[in-house]
Scaffold this active site. Structure first.
Site, PDB file in Angstrom:
ATOM      1  N   ASP A 183       0.844  -1.198   0.000  1.00 54.41           N
ATOM      2  CA  ASP A 183       0.000   0.000   0.000  1.00 54.41           C
ATOM      3  C   ASP A 183       0.878   1.246   0.000  1.00 54.41           C
ATOM      4  O   ASP A 183       2.087   1.164  -0.171  1.00 54.41           O
ATOM      5  CB  ASP A 183      -0.953  -0.016   1.203  1.00 54.41           C
ATOM      6  CG  ASP A 183      -0.213  -0.256   2.518  1.00 54.41           C
ATOM      7  OD1 ASP A 183       0.963   0.144   2.607  1.00 54.41           O
ATOM      8  OD2 ASP A 183      -0.796  -0.844   3.443  1.00 54.41           O
ATOM      9  N   HIS A 205       0.685  -8.612  -4.659  1.00 52.69           N
ATOM     10  CA  HIS A 205      -0.275  -7.645  -4.118  1.00 52.69           C
ATOM     11  C   HIS A 205       0.489  -6.372  -3.773  1.00 52.69           C
ATOM     12  O   HIS A 205       0.915  -6.156  -2.631  1.00 52.69           O
ATOM     13  CB  HIS A 205      -0.965  -8.229  -2.883  1.00 52.69           C
ATOM     14  CG  HIS A 205      -2.048  -7.348  -2.333  1.00 52.69           C
ATOM     15  ND1 HIS A 205      -3.359  -7.465  -2.708  1.00 52.69           N
ATOM     16  CD2 HIS A 205      -2.008  -6.329  -1.429  1.00 52.69           C
ATOM     17  CE1 HIS A 205      -4.088  -6.567  -2.068  1.00 52.69           C
ATOM     18  NE2 HIS A 205      -3.281  -5.862  -1.282  1.00 52.69           N
ATOM     19  N   ASP A 262      -0.683 -17.841  -6.430  1.00 49.91           N
ATOM     20  CA  ASP A 262      -0.121 -16.606  -6.974  1.00 49.91           C
ATOM     21  C   ASP A 262      -1.236 -15.773  -7.592  1.00 49.91           C
ATOM     22  O   ASP A 262      -1.441 -15.774  -8.806  1.00 49.91           O
ATOM     23  CB  ASP A 262       0.950 -16.949  -8.018  1.00 49.91           C
ATOM     24  CG  ASP A 262       1.658 -15.705  -8.551  1.00 49.91           C
ATOM     25  OD1 ASP A 262       1.496 -14.633  -7.939  1.00 49.91           O
ATOM     26  OD2 ASP A 262       2.359 -15.821  -9.573  1.00 49.91           O
ATOM     27  N   GLU A 271       1.456 -10.467  -0.686  1.00 51.39           N
ATOM     28  CA  GLU A 271       1.900  -9.108  -0.359  1.00 51.39           C
ATOM     29  C   GLU A 271       3.278  -9.146   0.295  1.00 51.39           C
ATOM     30  O   GLU A 271       3.511  -9.928   1.213  1.00 51.39           O
ATOM     31  CB  GLU A 271       0.912  -8.409   0.573  1.00 51.39           C
ATOM     32  CG  GLU A 271       1.262  -6.949   0.825  1.00 51.39           C
ATOM     33  CD  GLU A 271       0.192  -6.195   1.586  1.00 51.39           C
ATOM     34  OE1 GLU A 271       0.176  -4.955   1.508  1.00 51.39           O
ATOM     35  OE2 GLU A 271      -0.643  -6.837   2.256  1.00 51.39           O
TER      36      GLU A 271
END
Length: 626
Positions: free
Chosen positions: A79, A412, A464, A473
């Site tokens: 993020d 991710h 995956d 992530e």
């Protein structure tokens, strides 16, 4: 359910007890890639020597609304939020890696990059600590950030800054940041004495702030609770900071702090099964044990011995020699939780690595309740975890992006999953990013080289998929402890033997078989008198005994020695009595693994199997060259 349990038990028997063998992994390459990952996580104005070229400047107004410059630092994971607690832990463990293994890092050309990675964090912490009793601990918030899928270069999410102060304390956050600054002051002591002194000044102030105004940081910065909740409280961080300040200053005040508060703050009472951004006790206990082994315990020797007992219980539990052992997957990986389990793998492996060296220094073994452990066995364990990460696992998957051939392609991660801002500056909207980029099934347009993803589940399974954030992530604190382990494994410059002992093979260890001329002729086969262009080499890489039965692990290397690409491959395997990984079974034969469609000229592929007999008969029954 019954069959799954049976299979799991079988694999535990076959893999869980495997002693470490000499690996073919390129630890130097893995080290370089793992350090490079930090450049992909940078926030702020990127420098001219930025090596991750698909990233650009971001977060250039961070802190402006609060009247403070908070440009810089690291995004923690996939993020675009800057969380102070895990960022500080990342920097502390990077520093510890450099302090212990700086010589190996330098000899492999990575010390400068590692120090740059530390400084990117500490420069930010200096900005985030504008007053003795004020520390900014977060920029942005997870709720608004997770609602959007955007590149950091053009994020439109809330960039509010959150702080702790004397009225809204955060001893855990301030303590961890003090530890990071103290450890970093050691790193810069020779190369930049004035910067080192500045870091140490901040470390002293932050420790005093943390100790005097006590409280959990997530009670003050409540937006962090859903993402980085301080479950363990702040006592471990206060001890952790004191331990690092003692390492940095040799000031008896901090030694006394560890001695006088060890019992009341849990340093001598908690026997841990994890070490990470939240729980620091195992790290504290390891550092205090080092002090004790150096003969510096003084009047606190009795207390420090209790710290050491807990440190050694942690080490014993890693190798299954304690009354309460750390759980592992059937393939042998430490397993703590489903969400980003890999953070605990690398941090525990690092502690085991440094402790093996501490034991060697003091010329002693580890005395566990279920048997003794030598320093080399402890290092072997760390090596086994690294080898698993790099591909020696039931799936033959590398969990480091960009290392090997079979690594995660749908990570991710906002930045890597969206076309580079430097390539296409067309604005990606908050929700449009989910529709266009998050949901696409293809590989990431930008390879997040060196990122260590969350990893497999308790049964070594891994999907995956970009939406599988628990497994795909990455995080900065996954990589930071790994630097030291990889540096230690690369060379023996510390004086300890890197060629770890293996078990002498009973069966013939190497069998080289040229593949026969194929029966069918998709391409013209070589003349009968000519050797086949596809060769097979088998090697027994390890053996161990379980319940009176000896098991063997075989590595099989298939090499394309032709001048063309191998497109079709059929392998016949007979006399195989155990599990096999790294090939795909099709009917009664085997072919390329799922992640490989061909084998270029001069390249090799490897697959492994385990059973309790001499090598299986492995032959290439058919192939096609184009």
């Amino acid at each position: 359910m019954g069959s799954r349990t049976t299979i799991s038990i079988l694999v535990v028997l076959l893999l869980g007890l495997v002693q470490l063998a000499i690996s073919g992994h390129d630890y130097k390459q893995a080290l370089s890639k793992s350090i490079l990952f930090f450049e992909a996580q940078r926030s702020g104005h990127l420098p001219p020597n930025q090596r991750v070229s698909w990233r650009s400047h971001s977060g250039l107004y961070d802190g402006k609304s609060s009247g403070v410059d908070l440009v810089g630092g690291y995004y923690d994971a996939g993020d675009n939020v800057k969380f102070g607690l895990p960022m500080a832990f990342t920097v502390t463990t990077m520093c510890w890696s450099i302090i212990e293994y700086g010589g190996q890092l330098e000899s492999n050309g990575e010390l400068g990059h590692a120090i740059d990675a530390v400084k990117w964090g500490t420069d930010y912490f200096i900005k985030a600590h504008p007053e003795p009793n004020v520390l900014y601990g977060e920029v942005g918030d997870g709720k608004s950030d997770h609602y959007c899928w955007q590149r950091p270069e053009e994020m439109t999410t809330d960039r509010r800054a959150y702080k702790i102060d004397r009225n809204n304390p955060g001893s855990d956050l301030a303590g961890e940041t003090a530890a990071a600054m103290a450890a970093a002051s050691i790193v810069f002591r020779r190369s930049d004495p004035s910067y080192s002194a500045e870091l140490l000044r901040h470390a002293h102030q932050l420790f005093e702030f943390a100790d005097k105004y006590r409280g959990k940081y997530d009670s003050s910065i409540t937006v962090a609770q859903k993402y980085y909740r301080s479950v363990s409280g702040y006592n471990d961080e206060l001890l952790w900071a004191a331990a690092w300040l003692y390492q940095a200053t040799n000031d008896k005040y901090y030694l006394d702090y560890l001695g006088k508060n060890g019992d009341s703050m849990g340093g001598t009472g908690w026997s841990m099964t994890e070490f990470g951004w939240d729980v620091k006790y195992a790290g504290v206990q390891t550092l205090v044990a080092k002090v004790l082994m150096q003969g510096k315990g003084g009047e606190h020797t009795a207390v420090f011995e209790r710290y050491q007992q807990k440190a050694e219980q942690f080490m014993c539990s890693l190798l299954g020699k304690s009354t309460k052992n750390i759980k592992k997957t059937p393939g042998g990986l430490i397993f703590r939780q489903s969400w980003n389990n890999m953070q605990f793998v690398t941090s525990a492996s690092f502690l085991a690595t440094v402790y093996s060296d501490y034991l060697s220094y003091s010329k002693r073994d580890l005395l566990c309740s279920q048997g003794n452990i030598s320093p080399s066995q402890l290092l072997e364990f760390s090596k086994s975890q690294v080898d698993y990460i790099l591909g020696d696992n039931p799936r033959a998957t590398s969990y480091m992006v960009g290392y090997g051939e079979n690594y995660p392609r749908q990570v991710h991660h906002r930045g890597s999953s969206i076309v580079s801002f430097n390539v296409d500056q067309k604005f990606v909207t908050c929700r449009g990013g989910y529709a266009t980029w998050f949901s696409r099934k293809g590989s990431d347009p930008n390879v997040l080289t060196g990122a260590l993803v969350g990893g497999p589940d308790a049964y070594d399974n891994f999907a995956d998929q970009r939406d599988n954030y628990e497994q795909t992530e990455p995080a900065t604190y996954n990589n930071a402890p790994l630097l030291g382990v990889l540096a230690r494994l690369i060379s023996g410059s510390t004086g300890f033997d890197q060629l770890l002992p293996g078990v002498s093979p009973t069966p013939s260890p190497v069998i080289i078989k040229p593949a026969p001329v194929p029966q069918r002729k998709p391409t013209k086969p070589p003349a009968a008198s000519s050797p086949s262009p596809i060769t097979i080499s088998q090697k027994m890489t390890n053996s161990w005994k379980n319940e009176g039965k000896v098991y063997y692990r075989y590595s099989t290397i298939l090499t394309n020695r032709s001048t063309k690409t191998l497109k079709i491959l059929k392998i016949s395997i007979t006399k195989l009595y155990g599990p096999i990984w790294g090939v795909t079974k099709t009917g009664n034969s085997f072919s390329f693994p799922s992640w490989m469609q061909s084998l270029p000229s001069g390249k090799s592929m490897e697959f492994v199997y385990i059973h309790s007999a001499s090598p299986a008969d492995v032959l290439v029954s058919n192939y096609s060259l184009e």
